[in-house]
Design a protein around this motif. Sequence first.
Motif, short mmCIF file in Angstrom:
data_model
loop_
_atom_site.label_atom_id
_atom_site.label_comp_id
_atom_site.label_asym_id
_atom_site.label_seq_id
_atom_site.Cartn_x
_atom_site.Cartn_y
_atom_site.Cartn_z
N UNK A 247 -17.21 -19.15 4.91
CA UNK A 247 -17.81 -17.86 5.27
C UNK A 247 -16.76 -16.77 5.13
N UNK A 248 -17.24 -15.53 5.00
CA UNK A 248 -16.34 -14.41 4.74
C UNK A 248 -16.58 -13.31 5.77
N UNK A 249 -15.50 -12.79 6.32
CA UNK A 249 -15.58 -11.61 7.19
C UNK A 249 -15.08 -10.42 6.38
N UNK A 250 -15.90 -9.40 6.27
CA UNK A 250 -15.51 -8.18 5.57
C UNK A 250 -15.08 -7.17 6.63
N UNK A 251 -13.78 -7.08 6.85
CA UNK A 251 -13.25 -6.24 7.91
C UNK A 251 -12.89 -4.86 7.37
N UNK A 252 -13.45 -3.82 7.97
CA UNK A 252 -13.09 -2.46 7.61
C UNK A 252 -11.70 -2.16 8.19
N UNK A 253 -10.85 -1.61 7.35
CA UNK A 253 -9.46 -1.38 7.75
C UNK A 253 -8.98 -0.01 7.26
N UNK A 254 -7.81 0.39 7.76
CA UNK A 254 -7.09 1.48 7.11
C UNK A 254 -5.63 1.06 6.99
N UNK A 255 -4.97 1.61 6.00
CA UNK A 255 -3.58 1.27 5.74
C UNK A 255 -2.70 1.99 6.75
N UNK A 256 -1.99 1.20 7.56
CA UNK A 256 -1.14 1.79 8.61
C UNK A 256 0.29 2.01 8.12
N UNK A 257 0.79 1.08 7.31
CA UNK A 257 2.14 1.25 6.78
C UNK A 257 2.31 0.44 5.51
N UNK A 258 3.20 0.90 4.65
CA UNK A 258 3.53 0.23 3.40
C UNK A 258 5.04 0.20 3.28
N UNK A 259 5.61 -0.97 2.97
CA UNK A 259 7.05 -1.08 2.85
C UNK A 259 7.41 -2.10 1.77
N UNK A 260 8.52 -1.87 1.10
CA UNK A 260 9.00 -2.83 0.11
C UNK A 260 9.57 -4.05 0.83
N UNK A 261 9.43 -5.22 0.20
CA UNK A 261 9.96 -6.44 0.80
C UNK A 261 11.46 -6.55 0.62
N UNK A 262 12.01 -5.83 -0.35
CA UNK A 262 13.44 -5.89 -0.60
C UNK A 262 14.01 -4.48 -0.67
N UNK A 263 15.29 -4.37 -0.41
CA UNK A 263 15.94 -3.06 -0.38
C UNK A 263 16.42 -2.65 -1.77
N UNK A 264 15.49 -2.61 -2.73
CA UNK A 264 15.85 -2.11 -4.05
C UNK A 264 14.62 -1.48 -4.69
N UNK A 265 14.86 -0.57 -5.61
CA UNK A 265 13.79 0.22 -6.20
C UNK A 265 12.90 -0.60 -7.12
N UNK A 266 13.35 -1.76 -7.56
CA UNK A 266 12.57 -2.60 -8.46
C UNK A 266 11.80 -3.70 -7.73
N UNK A 267 11.72 -3.61 -6.43
CA UNK A 267 11.03 -4.64 -5.65
C UNK A 267 9.57 -4.77 -6.11
N UNK A 268 9.13 -5.99 -6.36
CA UNK A 268 7.80 -6.24 -6.92
C UNK A 268 6.73 -6.41 -5.85
N UNK A 269 7.14 -6.72 -4.60
CA UNK A 269 6.18 -7.06 -3.56
C UNK A 269 6.23 -6.06 -2.41
N UNK A 270 5.06 -5.76 -1.86
CA UNK A 270 4.94 -4.80 -0.77
C UNK A 270 4.36 -5.46 0.47
N UNK A 271 4.89 -5.10 1.62
CA UNK A 271 4.31 -5.49 2.90
C UNK A 271 3.37 -4.36 3.34
N UNK A 272 2.14 -4.69 3.62
CA UNK A 272 1.15 -3.68 4.00
C UNK A 272 0.55 -4.07 5.35
N UNK A 273 0.64 -3.18 6.31
CA UNK A 273 0.01 -3.40 7.62
C UNK A 273 -1.34 -2.71 7.63
#
Length: 304
Positions: A247-273
């Motif tokens: 089963x699937x829950x479709x949760x309405x959300x808003x983006x609270x924060x976005x941050x790079x996973x690594x301390x460099x400008x070429x970081x490929x992955x983002x942490x999103x709250x």
Amino acid sequence: MAKVSALIVDDAPFIRDLVKKALRGQFPGLQIEEAVNGRKAQQVLSRQGFDLILCDWEMPEMSGLELLQWFRGQPGSEKTPFIMVTSRGDKENVIEAIQSGVSDYIGKPFTNDQLSAKVKKALHRSGKLELLMGRQPQASTGTAHDSVSNLMGGKSPAPAAPPAAKAPPVNPFERLTPASQTAEKPPETAEKQIRGQAQLRLAGEQFACVVKALSLRDALVVVRRGERLPQVFESGVLDLEQDADQSVARMNVYVHSVAAMEANVDCEWLKVTLKFVDQDPQKMEYLSRLIASGSAQRHYSPGA
């Protein structure tokens, strides 16, 4: 300028505010009222009429579909545009809404332009757009309700819950903890920190994501960086699937924060709250079961 009114029905205050802001920006003379669920909207509609109704589908006490079915049973209601605003985008749900008399359909998440276009179309068909703009109303030759193809933008409908994407490379699965804490635990412990996979839908974009932490208030997910980045305060939908019954829950959300996973400008992955905005007890109950079942499943663990 003639009075033209709209009723917004949604259990999430964040979504109601988004809709109100969009409508006031595009239609300054539009008078707007709101209701927190279908039952409250039914009470409001029993007392007064509106020129437009924008309604969520999944709400406590009375769903949007139940409200639509009740409303279409009232004398003269066939002339009032009723637009369903919901995260339910599969063909079966659209057909059900059409059979119940829906006028149009817009899926969450949506842009202001998409919402404005739907409202403008609905008000034009009912002859209210010209009144709102201070012009002489013109008769519309359009049908009262669109076909499934038109309501879904003339495209083949996408499935309501896309299958979970394959796990990204190893980086997103690394523990989101300080290095000092990571060193204290063996590698196999870090592997158990995987929370699960889901789908994040933003306006015009979909992200396969890994759920790192899940609670009744928010979710911490990891997404691959692309040309378009999630924006803070942007609204979206997080599709969460439960292993036990798919089963699937479709949760309405808003983006609270976005941050790079690594301390460099070429970081490929983002942490999103992501912050949950739904106030539907059924969705919260589903989310509680999903979190509680984490100890018995490989996907989810009790949240942060």
